[in-house]
Write a protein that holds these residues in place. Structure first.
Motif, PDB file in Angstrom:
ATOM      1  N   ILE A 198       0.841  -1.205   0.000  1.00  8.94           N
ATOM      2  CA  ILE A 198       0.000   0.000   0.000  1.00  8.94           C
ATOM      3  C   ILE A 198       0.870   1.246   0.000  1.00  8.94           C
ATOM      4  O   ILE A 198       0.611   2.219  -0.723  1.00  8.94           O
ATOM      5  CB  ILE A 198      -0.946   0.006   1.214  1.00  8.94           C
ATOM      6  CG1 ILE A 198      -1.914  -1.172   1.147  1.00  8.94           C
ATOM      7  CG2 ILE A 198      -1.734   1.311   1.272  1.00  8.94           C
ATOM      8  CD1 ILE A 198      -2.751  -1.343   2.399  1.00  8.94           C
ATOM      9  N   ALA A 199       1.927   1.228   0.798  1.00 14.42           N
ATOM     10  CA  ALA A 199       2.837   2.374   0.858  1.00 14.42           C
ATOM     11  C   ALA A 199       3.470   2.640  -0.502  1.00 14.42           C
ATOM     12  O   ALA A 199       3.596   3.791  -0.931  1.00 14.42           O
ATOM     13  CB  ALA A 199       3.911   2.128   1.919  1.00 14.42           C
ATOM     14  N   ALA A 200       3.858   1.580  -1.200  1.00 15.31           N
ATOM     15  CA  ALA A 200       4.483   1.743  -2.515  1.00 15.31           C
ATOM     16  C   ALA A 200       3.505   2.335  -3.523  1.00 15.31           C
ATOM     17  O   ALA A 200       3.895   3.137  -4.378  1.00 15.31           O
ATOM     18  CB  ALA A 200       5.008   0.394  -3.011  1.00 15.31           C
ATOM     19  N   ARG A 201       2.238   1.952  -3.418  1.00 17.36           N
ATOM     20  CA  ARG A 201       1.244   2.438  -4.373  1.00 17.36           C
ATOM     21  C   ARG A 201       0.759   3.851  -4.076  1.00 17.36           C
ATOM     22  O   ARG A 201       0.350   4.574  -4.977  1.00 17.36           O
ATOM     23  CB  ARG A 201       0.045   1.476  -4.414  1.00 17.36           C
ATOM     24  CG  ARG A 201       0.319   0.204  -5.201  1.00 17.36           C
ATOM     25  CD  ARG A 201      -0.735  -0.876  -4.918  1.00 17.36           C
ATOM     26  NE  ARG A 201      -0.601  -2.012  -5.830  1.00 17.36           N
ATOM     27  CZ  ARG A 201       0.322  -2.950  -5.713  1.00 17.36           C
ATOM     28  NH1 ARG A 201       1.204  -2.879  -4.738  1.00 17.36           N
ATOM     29  NH2 ARG A 201       0.374  -3.954  -6.583  1.00 17.36           N
ATOM     30  N   THR A 202       0.787   4.227  -2.819  1.00 14.28           N
ATOM     31  CA  THR A 202       0.262   5.542  -2.434  1.00 14.28           C
ATOM     32  C   THR A 202       1.340   6.594  -2.211  1.00 14.28           C
ATOM     33  O   THR A 202       1.038   7.786  -2.203  1.00 14.28           O
ATOM     34  CB  THR A 202      -0.567   5.426  -1.144  1.00 14.28           C
ATOM     35  OG1 THR A 202       0.280   4.936  -0.082  1.00 14.28           O
ATOM     36  CG2 THR A 202      -1.748   4.483  -1.337  1.00 14.28           C
ATOM     37  N   GLY A 203       2.572   6.152  -2.004  1.00 13.31           N
ATOM     38  CA  GLY A 203       3.634   7.098  -1.691  1.00 13.31           C
ATOM     39  C   GLY A 203       3.638   7.535  -0.237  1.00 13.31           C
ATOM     40  O   GLY A 203       4.378   8.446   0.137  1.00 13.31           O
ATOM     41  N   LEU A 204       2.835   6.885   0.586  1.00 16.62           N
ATOM     42  CA  LEU A 204       2.766   7.225   2.004  1.00 16.62           C
ATOM     43  C   LEU A 204       3.786   6.413   2.798  1.00 16.62           C
ATOM     44  O   LEU A 204       4.185   5.317   2.389  1.00 16.62           O
ATOM     45  CB  LEU A 204       1.361   6.948   2.545  1.00 16.62           C
ATOM     46  CG  LEU A 204       0.212   7.727   1.903  1.00 16.62           C
ATOM     47  CD1 LEU A 204      -1.118   7.227   2.437  1.00 16.62           C
ATOM     48  CD2 LEU A 204       0.368   9.223   2.166  1.00 16.62           C
ATOM     49  N   HIS A 205       4.190   6.947   3.938  1.00 18.08           N
ATOM     50  CA  HIS A 205       5.111   6.218   4.802  1.00 18.08           C
ATOM     51  C   HIS A 205       4.396   5.007   5.396  1.00 18.08           C
ATOM     52  O   HIS A 205       3.193   5.034   5.645  1.00 18.08           O
ATOM     53  CB  HIS A 205       5.610   7.128   5.926  1.00 18.08           C
ATOM     54  CG  HIS A 205       6.781   6.567   6.671  1.00 18.08           C
ATOM     55  ND1 HIS A 205       6.642   5.654   7.697  1.00 18.08           N
ATOM     56  CD2 HIS A 205       8.107   6.780   6.531  1.00 18.08           C
ATOM     57  CE1 HIS A 205       7.828   5.334   8.161  1.00 18.08           C
ATOM     58  NE2 HIS A 205       8.743   6.000   7.467  1.00 18.08           N
ATOM     59  N   ARG A 206       5.152   3.946   5.635  1.00 17.41           N
ATOM     60  CA  ARG A 206       4.547   2.725   6.161  1.00 17.41           C
ATOM     61  C   ARG A 206       3.845   2.956   7.495  1.00 17.41           C
ATOM     62  O   ARG A 206       2.793   2.356   7.763  1.00 17.41           O
ATOM     63  CB  ARG A 206       5.617   1.641   6.331  1.00 17.41           C
ATOM     64  CG  ARG A 206       6.176   1.105   5.022  1.00 17.41           C
ATOM     65  CD  ARG A 206       7.073  -0.088   5.290  1.00 17.41           C
ATOM     66  NE  ARG A 206       7.734  -0.547   4.087  1.00 17.41           N
ATOM     67  CZ  ARG A 206       8.493  -1.641   4.032  1.00 17.41           C
ATOM     68  NH1 ARG A 206       8.664  -2.372   5.122  1.00 17.41           N
ATOM     69  NH2 ARG A 206       9.070  -1.995   2.899  1.00 17.41           N
ATOM     70  N   THR A 207       4.423   3.795   8.335  1.00 14.05           N
ATOM     71  CA  THR A 207       3.805   4.073   9.631  1.00 14.05           C
ATOM     72  C   THR A 207       2.431   4.712   9.447  1.00 14.05           C
ATOM     73  O   THR A 207       1.473   4.381  10.147  1.00 14.05           O
ATOM     74  CB  THR A 207       4.695   5.005  10.463  1.00 14.05           C
ATOM     75  OG1 THR A 207       5.991   4.393  10.630  1.00 14.05           O
ATOM     76  CG2 THR A 207       4.081   5.269  11.831  1.00 14.05           C
TER      77      THR A 207
END
Length: 251
Positions: A56-65
């Motif tokens: 999900i982080a890779a697809r959204t560009g959001l940090h894993r936390t």
């Protein structure tokens, strides 16, 4: 002229009710938390087989936390569901909201379920999985029968027994921990059970997915009469295939 303009403002000129027109407040900036939460929902909705926090982080560009916090909140509210290995799937609330401008899967399947229920005198159900159970998102009971098993929408069954969980598992890609029943259901395209959840009840279920190509779900028919379950099996499989085609067409 400047003095006259100043006096006009002080006296309320330019406002019909005699009050000075107040400057408009700038529009509020969008909520970053909401925007990020929607990004997480969108990512998972487009991958019904499930995504890990890292994916999900890779697809959204959001940090894993950030993804971990948002996905956990969305799961607690029923919009996402978490699997035993930590992946996130579309939850029941997300399925309910999906397709506001087109038929939802439950709406598409409902006439097929009703046909099954009326033709074979039992109860037909569309099941989705959640982390610890399967939940009925659409049901149909026979309209001209005095006696039948009743499953209301929202009814839940355990994951460790019965035709529905086995069928859903059979629709996924093969795994090392698959039971013999799951392997056989994957080979045949359907699975039966007797008394696994309700004493004396016979059931047949067919998965919508093939090798995990669409979301986890199954169509099930249940009755106290084995002959009716046997007779309904081809139509249960046909309903599941129709639902799968609907999902593939909506992607």
């Amino acid at each position: 002229m400047r003095a006259e303009a100043a006096n006009d403002v002080e006296n309320g000129a330019g406002d019909d009710d005699g009050r000075a027109e107040k400057p408009k407040r700038p529009s509020q900036p969008p909520s970053q938390t909401l925007v990020r939460g929607l990004a997480v929902l969108r990512a998972v909705a487009h991958q019904p087989r499930g995504l890990t926090v890292a994916e999900i982080a890779a697809r959204t560009g959001l940090h894993r936390t950030v993804v971990h916090r948002l996905a956990g909140t969305l799961a607690s509210e029923g919009f996402l569901a978490r699997t035993a290995d930590g992946a996130y799937l579309p939850g029941g609330e997300l399925h309910t909201l999906a397709g506001a401008s087109r038929p939802t899967l439950a709406e598409f399947v409902q006439p097929l379920l009703q046909q099954l229920a009326d033709r074979y005198g039992g109860t037909a159900i569309l099941f989705f999985p959640e982390p610890d159970c399967v939940v009925a998102v659409a049901t149909a009971v026979p309209q001209d029968s005095d006696y039948h098993l009743a499953y209301r929408k929202g009814s839940r069954q355990p994951l460790d027994r019965g035709a529905a969980p086995c069928a859903i598992r059979a629709g996924r890609a093969p795994a090392e921990d698959d039971t013999d029943a799951v392997r056989e259901a994957r080979r045949r395209g359907w699975v039966t059970s007797h008394g696994a959840v309700e004493p004396g009840a016979h059931a047949v279920a067919a998965p919508l997915a093939q090798d995990g190509d669409v979301l986890d779900a199954c169509v099930m028919f249940v009755s106290h009469r084995q002959d009716r379950v046997d007779e309904s099996t081809p139509e249960v499989v046909s309903a599941a295939r129709a639902a799968r085609a609907f999902l593939l067409g909506s992607q």
